[in-house]
Motif scaffolding. Sequence first.
Motif, PDB file in Angstrom:
ATOM      1  N   TYR A 185       0.846  -1.203   0.000  1.00 23.46           N
ATOM      2  CA  TYR A 185       0.000   0.000   0.000  1.00 23.46           C
ATOM      3  C   TYR A 185       0.878   1.248   0.000  1.00 23.46           C
ATOM      4  O   TYR A 185       1.881   1.301   0.716  1.00 23.46           O
ATOM      5  CB  TYR A 185      -0.911   0.013   1.230  1.00 23.46           C
ATOM      6  N   ALA A 186       0.495   2.221  -0.807  1.00 26.33           N
ATOM      7  CA  ALA A 186       1.258   3.475  -0.861  1.00 26.33           C
ATOM      8  C   ALA A 186       0.277   4.608  -1.158  1.00 26.33           C
ATOM      9  O   ALA A 186      -0.872   4.368  -1.558  1.00 26.33           O
ATOM     10  CB  ALA A 186       2.309   3.385  -1.953  1.00 26.33           C
ATOM     11  N   PHE A 187       0.728   5.844  -0.953  1.00 28.84           N
ATOM     12  CA  PHE A 187      -0.049   6.995  -1.401  1.00 28.84           C
ATOM     13  C   PHE A 187       0.528   7.466  -2.719  1.00 28.84           C
ATOM     14  O   PHE A 187       1.752   7.413  -2.919  1.00 28.84           O
ATOM     15  CB  PHE A 187       0.019   8.131  -0.376  1.00 28.84           C
ATOM     16  N   GLY A 188      -0.332   7.891  -3.626  1.00 29.97           N
ATOM     17  CA  GLY A 188       0.175   8.342  -4.916  1.00 29.97           C
ATOM     18  C   GLY A 188      -0.823   9.231  -5.626  1.00 29.97           C
ATOM     19  O   GLY A 188      -1.960   9.414  -5.171  1.00 29.97           O
ATOM     20  N   GLY A 189      -0.372   9.778  -6.767  1.00 25.84           N
ATOM     21  CA  GLY A 189      -1.233  10.627  -7.590  1.00 25.84           C
ATOM     22  C   GLY A 189      -1.977   9.767  -8.604  1.00 25.84           C
ATOM     23  O   GLY A 189      -2.191   8.569  -8.387  1.00 25.84           O
ATOM     24  N   SER A 190      -2.336  10.379  -9.743  1.00 24.33           N
ATOM     25  CA  SER A 190      -3.190   9.647 -10.681  1.00 24.33           C
ATOM     26  C   SER A 190      -2.427   8.577 -11.476  1.00 24.33           C
ATOM     27  O   SER A 190      -3.032   7.680 -12.043  1.00 24.33           O
ATOM     28  CB  SER A 190      -3.887  10.623 -11.629  1.00 24.33           C
ATOM     29  N   ASP A 191      -1.079   8.650 -11.480  1.00 30.53           N
ATOM     30  CA  ASP A 191      -0.307   7.698 -12.278  1.00 30.53           C
ATOM     31  C   ASP A 191       0.029   6.434 -11.466  1.00 30.53           C
ATOM     32  O   ASP A 191       0.952   6.435 -10.636  1.00 30.53           O
ATOM     33  CB  ASP A 191       0.985   8.380 -12.756  1.00 30.53           C
ATOM     34  N   LEU A 192      -0.710   5.364 -11.721  1.00 30.68           N
ATOM     35  CA  LEU A 192      -0.509   4.131 -10.957  1.00 30.68           C
ATOM     36  C   LEU A 192       0.851   3.495 -11.271  1.00 30.68           C
ATOM     37  O   LEU A 192       1.449   2.816 -10.430  1.00 30.68           O
ATOM     38  CB  LEU A 192      -1.630   3.134 -11.255  1.00 30.68           C
ATOM     39  N   ASN A 193       1.334   3.736 -12.507  1.00 32.09           N
ATOM     40  CA  ASN A 193       2.623   3.149 -12.912  1.00 32.09           C
ATOM     41  C   ASN A 193       3.783   3.643 -12.065  1.00 32.09           C
ATOM     42  O   ASN A 193       4.757   2.936 -11.860  1.00 32.09           O
ATOM     43  CB  ASN A 193       2.918   3.475 -14.376  1.00 32.09           C
ATOM     44  N   GLU A 194       3.650   4.888 -11.590  1.00 33.08           N
ATOM     45  CA  GLU A 194       4.702   5.457 -10.743  1.00 33.08           C
ATOM     46  C   GLU A 194       4.892   4.600  -9.486  1.00 33.08           C
ATOM     47  O   GLU A 194       6.019   4.324  -9.073  1.00 33.08           O
ATOM     48  CB  GLU A 194       4.260   6.853 -10.331  1.00 33.08           C
ATOM     49  N   VAL A 195       3.777   4.168  -8.885  1.00 33.20           N
ATOM     50  CA  VAL A 195       3.843   3.346  -7.665  1.00 33.20           C
ATOM     51  C   VAL A 195       4.465   1.987  -7.996  1.00 33.20           C
ATOM     52  O   VAL A 195       5.317   1.477  -7.260  1.00 33.20           O
ATOM     53  CB  VAL A 195       2.428   3.172  -7.049  1.00 33.20           C
ATOM     54  N   ILE A 196       4.066   1.419  -9.138  1.00 32.66           N
ATOM     55  CA  ILE A 196       4.631   0.113  -9.535  1.00 32.66           C
ATOM     56  C   ILE A 196       6.141   0.238  -9.722  1.00 32.66           C
ATOM     57  O   ILE A 196       6.912  -0.613  -9.268  1.00 32.66           O
ATOM     58  CB  ILE A 196       3.957  -0.401 -10.832  1.00 32.66           C
ATOM     59  N   GLN A 197       6.568   1.304 -10.378  1.00 29.72           N
ATOM     60  CA  GLN A 197       8.004   1.487 -10.638  1.00 29.72           C
ATOM     61  C   GLN A 197       8.793   1.620  -9.340  1.00 29.72           C
ATOM     62  O   GLN A 197       9.866   1.028  -9.195  1.00 29.72           O
ATOM     63  CB  GLN A 197       8.241   2.733 -11.521  1.00 29.72           C
ATOM     64  N   LYS A 198       8.245   2.379  -8.376  1.00 24.37           N
ATOM     65  CA  LYS A 198       8.935   2.551  -7.076  1.00 24.37           C
ATOM     66  C   LYS A 198       9.057   1.204  -6.376  1.00 24.37           C
ATOM     67  O   LYS A 198      10.096   0.885  -5.804  1.00 24.37           O
ATOM     68  CB  LYS A 198       8.156   3.527  -6.193  1.00 24.37           C
ATOM     69  N   LEU A 199       7.982   0.425  -6.437  1.00 22.47           N
ATOM     70  CA  LEU A 199       8.000  -0.894  -5.802  1.00 22.47           C
ATOM     71  C   LEU A 199       9.042  -1.794  -6.474  1.00 22.47           C
ATOM     72  O   LEU A 199       9.843  -2.458  -5.816  1.00 22.47           O
ATOM     73  CB  LEU A 199       6.593  -1.525  -5.885  1.00 22.47           C
ATOM     74  N   LYS A 200       9.040  -1.771  -7.815  1.00 27.84           N
ATOM     75  CA  LYS A 200       9.972  -2.615  -8.590  1.00 27.84           C
ATOM     76  C   LYS A 200      11.423  -2.279  -8.211  1.00 27.84           C
ATOM     77  O   LYS A 200      12.233  -3.166  -7.944  1.00 27.84           O
ATOM     78  CB  LYS A 200       9.722  -2.351 -10.081  1.00 27.84           C
ATOM     79  N   THR A 201      11.727  -0.978  -8.151  1.00 28.01           N
ATOM     80  CA  THR A 201      13.090  -0.550  -7.820  1.00 28.01           C
ATOM     81  C   THR A 201      13.468  -1.019  -6.412  1.00 28.01           C
ATOM     82  O   THR A 201      14.570  -1.525  -6.187  1.00 28.01           O
ATOM     83  CB  THR A 201      13.187   0.997  -7.901  1.00 28.01           C
ATOM     84  N   ALA A 202      12.538  -0.862  -5.462  1.00 24.50           N
ATOM     85  CA  ALA A 202      12.825  -1.269  -4.073  1.00 24.50           C
ATOM     86  C   ALA A 202      13.036  -2.778  -3.990  1.00 24.50           C
ATOM     87  O   ALA A 202      13.929  -3.245  -3.282  1.00 24.50           O
ATOM     88  CB  ALA A 202      11.679  -0.838  -3.164  1.00 24.50           C
ATOM     89  N   VAL A 203      12.234  -3.544  -4.727  1.00 25.74           N
ATOM     90  CA  VAL A 203      12.367  -5.014  -4.706  1.00 25.74           C
ATOM     91  C   VAL A 203      13.723  -5.409  -5.302  1.00 25.74           C
ATOM     92  O   VAL A 203      14.455  -6.249  -4.741  1.00 25.74           O
ATOM     93  CB  VAL A 203      11.201  -5.676  -5.486  1.00 25.74           C
ATOM     94  N   GLU A 204      14.100  -4.772  -6.397  1.00 26.80           N
ATOM     95  CA  GLU A 204      15.379  -5.107  -7.051  1.00 26.80           C
ATOM     96  C   GLU A 204      16.575  -4.724  -6.176  1.00 26.80           C
ATOM     97  O   GLU A 204      17.587  -5.425  -6.174  1.00 26.80           O
ATOM     98  CB  GLU A 204      15.445  -4.471  -8.440  1.00 26.80           C
ATOM     99  N   SER A 205      16.424  -3.626  -5.400  1.00 26.02           N
ATOM    100  CA  SER A 205      17.512  -3.238  -4.481  1.00 26.02           C
ATOM    101  C   SER A 205      17.726  -4.310  -3.417  1.00 26.02           C
ATOM    102  O   SER A 205      18.782  -4.366  -2.805  1.00 26.02           O
ATOM    103  CB  SER A 205      17.208  -1.937  -3.761  1.00 26.02           C
ATOM    104  N   SER A 206      16.696  -5.095  -3.126  1.00 29.27           N
ATOM    105  CA  SER A 206      16.847  -6.182  -2.146  1.00 29.27           C
ATOM    106  C   SER A 206      17.191  -7.499  -2.847  1.00 29.27           C
ATOM    107  O   SER A 206      17.006  -8.580  -2.276  1.00 29.27           O
ATOM    108  CB  SER A 206      15.558  -6.357  -1.340  1.00 29.27           C
ATOM    109  N   ARG A 207      17.611  -7.414  -4.077  1.00 27.35           N
ATOM    110  CA  ARG A 207      18.020  -8.568  -4.885  1.00 27.35           C
ATOM    111  C   ARG A 207      16.914  -9.625  -5.009  1.00 27.35           C
ATOM    112  O   ARG A 207      17.142 -10.821  -4.915  1.00 27.35           O
ATOM    113  CB  ARG A 207      19.327  -9.161  -4.345  1.00 27.35           C
ATOM    114  N   ARG A 208      15.701  -9.139  -5.200  1.00 29.23           N
ATOM    115  CA  ARG A 208      14.585 -10.011  -5.554  1.00 29.23           C
ATOM    116  C   ARG A 208      13.995  -9.467  -6.854  1.00 29.23           C
ATOM    117  O   ARG A 208      14.391  -8.403  -7.332  1.00 29.23           O
ATOM    118  CB  ARG A 208      13.529 -10.007  -4.451  1.00 29.23           C
ATOM    119  N   ARG A 209      13.001 -10.209  -7.398  1.00 29.49           N
ATOM    120  CA  ARG A 209      12.444  -9.806  -8.688  1.00 29.49           C
ATOM    121  C   ARG A 209      10.926  -9.687  -8.587  1.00 29.49           C
ATOM    122  O   ARG A 209      10.277 -10.575  -8.017  1.00 29.49           O
ATOM    123  CB  ARG A 209      12.820 -10.872  -9.732  1.00 29.49           C
ATOM    124  N   LEU A 210      10.381  -8.576  -9.108  1.00 29.09           N
ATOM    125  CA  LEU A 210       8.926  -8.447  -9.172  1.00 29.09           C
ATOM    126  C   LEU A 210       8.491  -9.174 -10.449  1.00 29.09           C
ATOM    127  O   LEU A 210       8.695  -8.681 -11.551  1.00 29.09           O
ATOM    128  CB  LEU A 210       8.534  -6.961  -9.208  1.00 29.09           C
TER     129      LEU A 210
END
Length: 280
Positions: free
Chosen positions: A229-254
């Motif tokens: 869960y996150a707060f965001g504006g109208s662009d849902l892809n922005e939230v997905i991208q932030k999540l993807k980057t955070a997951v990859e920083s922990s050496r896992r894959r979305l």
Amino acid sequence: MKRPRNYADLLKDVLTEEELTLLPRSFDIVGNIAIVELPSQLMGRASLIGQAILNFHKNVRSVYAKIGPVTGIYRTRKLSLIAGEDNPITIHTEYGLRFMIDVSRVYFSPRLSWEHRRVALQVKDGEIVVDMFSGVGPFAIHIASLRKALVYAVDINPYAYECMKESIRLNLKRFKGVVVPIKGDSRIVAYAMSGVANRVIMNLPEKALEFIPYALKLLKSSGGTIHFYAFGGSDLNEVIQKLKTAVESSRRRLEEVICVRRVREVAPRKWQIVVDALIR
Ligand SMILES: C[S@@+](CC[C@H](N)C(=O)[O-])C[C@H]1O[C@@H](n2cnc3c(N)ncnc32)[C@H](O)[C@@H]1O
């Protein structure tokens, strides 16, 4: 006299035209407590407004006004009694499940009722689930009522933990699964329970990204599902991208975004957003 259609009708002869236009059209009802957000211009009229709510909604026994925003680790806000009995503890029902809630000391939003159900419906029998920010336990209790699953429900707020224990007791007869309530910091729990979960629920939108490494630690090494869960504006892809980057920083894959949706509007053009994602 015509029957009033809503509480505002009861105030027609009491408030000015301008005051009437400022009245909130809706408010939350938690159990038998109404919680209203009044604009500052109406605070001087608060007890009249509270009394009208009590008179119109016969099931309401206390009316509190919100004072300030949700703040702090426990995600609570100050409330001020404007009418009725000063008792912030109530039993709230959601899909027939009963929750004990102290509205002055724990986070709870009746607007998340479908979200609690929606997540619970995705769980399969046999799963192990960790809810990292359980509050009074709505996700966990919905899941255990529907599935033979084991749910660890963690919250750092001791009052939320007490409400959760009582809520588990209130629903025990309906359980197919098990809920284990844990009072503590989910970051510490993540170290103690590393690699146990098929599914992790992380409903702390303001800090969600910070907790991603701990959520991933909880997931089985083969992977699993997170409800992010996150707060965001109208662009849902922005939230997905932030999540993807955070997951990859922990050496896992979305691997897959199962669902992304706006849960509710929290301010003009600002939403609580959920991403259900498969992690490998
Ligand atoms: C937004 S509320 C979520 C409540 C619940 N999931 C619901 O749907 O009603 C976030 C909760 O996270 C808890 N919390 C905040 N930081 C925490 C931490 N580090 N570990 C465990 N719980 C935490 C707060 O006490 C609060 O009850």
